[in-house]
Write an enzyme that holds these catalytic residues in place. Sequence first.
Site, mmCIF file in Angstrom:
data_model
loop_
_atom_site.group_PDB
_atom_site.id
_atom_site.type_symbol
_atom_site.label_atom_id
_atom_site.label_comp_id
_atom_site.label_asym_id
_atom_site.label_seq_id
_atom_site.Cartn_x
_atom_site.Cartn_y
_atom_site.Cartn_z
ATOM 1 N N GLY A 71 0.934 -1.245 -0.611
ATOM 2 C CA GLY A 71 0.390 0.397 0.654
ATOM 3 C C GLY A 71 1.127 1.207 0.702
ATOM 4 O O GLY A 71 0.043 2.061 -0.893
ATOM 5 N N THR A 72 1.734 1.337 1.062
ATOM 6 C CA THR A 72 2.753 2.099 0.984
ATOM 7 C C THR A 72 3.601 2.668 -0.087
ATOM 8 O O THR A 72 3.049 4.273 -0.909
ATOM 9 C CB THR A 72 4.054 2.575 2.190
ATOM 10 N N ASN A 153 -8.013 4.348 8.275
ATOM 11 C CA ASN A 153 -7.151 2.707 9.102
ATOM 12 C C ASN A 153 -7.320 2.216 10.409
ATOM 13 O O ASN A 153 -7.289 1.331 10.933
ATOM 14 C CB ASN A 153 -6.124 2.677 8.801
ATOM 15 N N GLN A 181 -7.180 -0.378 3.301
ATOM 16 C CA GLN A 181 -8.538 -1.128 4.055
ATOM 17 C C GLN A 181 -10.214 -1.393 3.833
ATOM 18 O O GLN A 181 -10.713 -2.590 3.838
ATOM 19 C CB GLN A 181 -8.952 -0.119 5.237
ATOM 20 N N SER A 201 -2.946 -3.891 -0.816
ATOM 21 C CA SER A 201 -2.271 -4.312 -0.626
ATOM 22 C C SER A 201 -2.857 -5.408 0.006
ATOM 23 O O SER A 201 -3.867 -5.619 0.442
ATOM 24 C CB SER A 201 -2.231 -3.335 1.169
ATOM 25 N N HIS A 203 -1.496 -7.791 2.562
ATOM 26 C CA HIS A 203 -1.626 -8.170 3.745
ATOM 27 C C HIS A 203 -3.111 -8.312 4.319
ATOM 28 O O HIS A 203 -3.175 -8.264 5.892
ATOM 29 C CB HIS A 203 0.011 -8.118 4.009
ATOM 30 N N THR A 239 12.286 -6.751 -10.786
ATOM 31 C CA THR A 239 11.458 -8.344 -11.360
ATOM 32 C C THR A 239 10.769 -8.352 -10.170
ATOM 33 O O THR A 239 10.168 -8.352 -8.655
ATOM 34 C CB THR A 239 12.510 -9.039 -10.518
ATOM 35 N N CYS A 328 1.663 1.540 11.327
ATOM 36 C CA CYS A 328 3.034 2.079 10.988
ATOM 37 C C CYS A 328 3.460 3.252 11.734
ATOM 38 O O CYS A 328 4.885 3.870 11.749
ATOM 39 C CB CYS A 328 3.310 3.080 9.443
#
Length: 384
Positions: A71-72, A153, A181, A201, A203, A239, A328
């Site tokens: 996400g970042t 979030n 989120q 994201s 995760h 990659t 974070c």
Amino acid sequence: MKTYYFDHAATTPMHPDVAKAMLEVMQGPGGNSSSMHAFGRAAKQQLNRSRDRIAAAIGCKPAELMFTSGGTESDNAAIIGAARAQRKQGKTHIITSAGEHHAVLHTCEWLSREEGFSLTVLPIDSAGQTAPQLVKDAMTPETALISIMHGNNEVGTLQHIEEIGAIARAGGALYHVDGVQTLGWSTSRLNELPVDLMSFSAHKINGPQGVGALYVTNGTLLEAIQHGGSQERKRRAGTENIAGIVGFAEAVEISVKEREKKQPFMDELRKRWVELLQEHVPVPVVVNGHESQYLPHIVNVSFIGVDTETMLMNLDMEGIAAASGSACTSGALERSHVLRAMHVSEERIQSAVRFSFGLGNTLEELEEAALKIGTIVRRIRNNY
């Protein structure tokens, strides 16, 4: 000691089917998707298949998805890349809100400080929302980009992204949405939304850490911020993480397939959790955020009179995982910038804890944990 994981907004446990799909890739023959030989072509096929699966699940074209490390990076790539491209069109004004994740806020502030963009940071109300009218009023002919998130979030509040997107379109600005989120929770199809860029994201939806995506609508100008290769249509050199991307695709499909039954259950957990805390905790328990427009798996509450850090340390000692806000920044002692932007009372800011639910959580463990928290609060109060 029994443990209770109530911090799914920070990261989620990997779904067994996701781990299985990734393991098959990791145990198979190696292959760089940019290589011309058979191993490279096989990796490319896995990459393309995963892109197709995600696009079909969330409602966009495969070519509109750019894979990232999370996400970042997606937020940075969207904001910096779009702003620089728009500057070439004579547009140098950015609009965001005070309730954004720091991956958005800090990036916008950096562009203002280092690259000369003008920046408007809009306020949020006491429920955590940005009024679309404020966005409209802030726009100028020089507005290049608007970045307002979908679901917060820290407090779970949902924003009016359709209305804001329509305002952006009417004013000729690009609209970026931090959708980290809300992936897996929103029923909207991307191609039906007035959104130019959206960050995701893996995760947060029981996928692997270290992989994400950026949705970039066809025709949206975006300058690459990473150089050295022609991967991802020359928008993101490097990659590709094939195993992670395969796991991401599996997680997206599972989250969309299970959303219909998972969403009401998470909402039930959220509501019952608040009831249990108010029943067992001997101090006022106040919910922070919007009373009806919220993500079903996130609830931010203030235990009035009980310091957040003290509470979190005691929760951890009892095996209960929670947070003070964004993962974070939760390692720092600073209090939630979102709650400060909402202008709630200082006693609510100083006593706020975020709980978030997901895979594996049950009503029974919530009842057990609420009893433990009642005991914790009584112990803390007696020690004051």
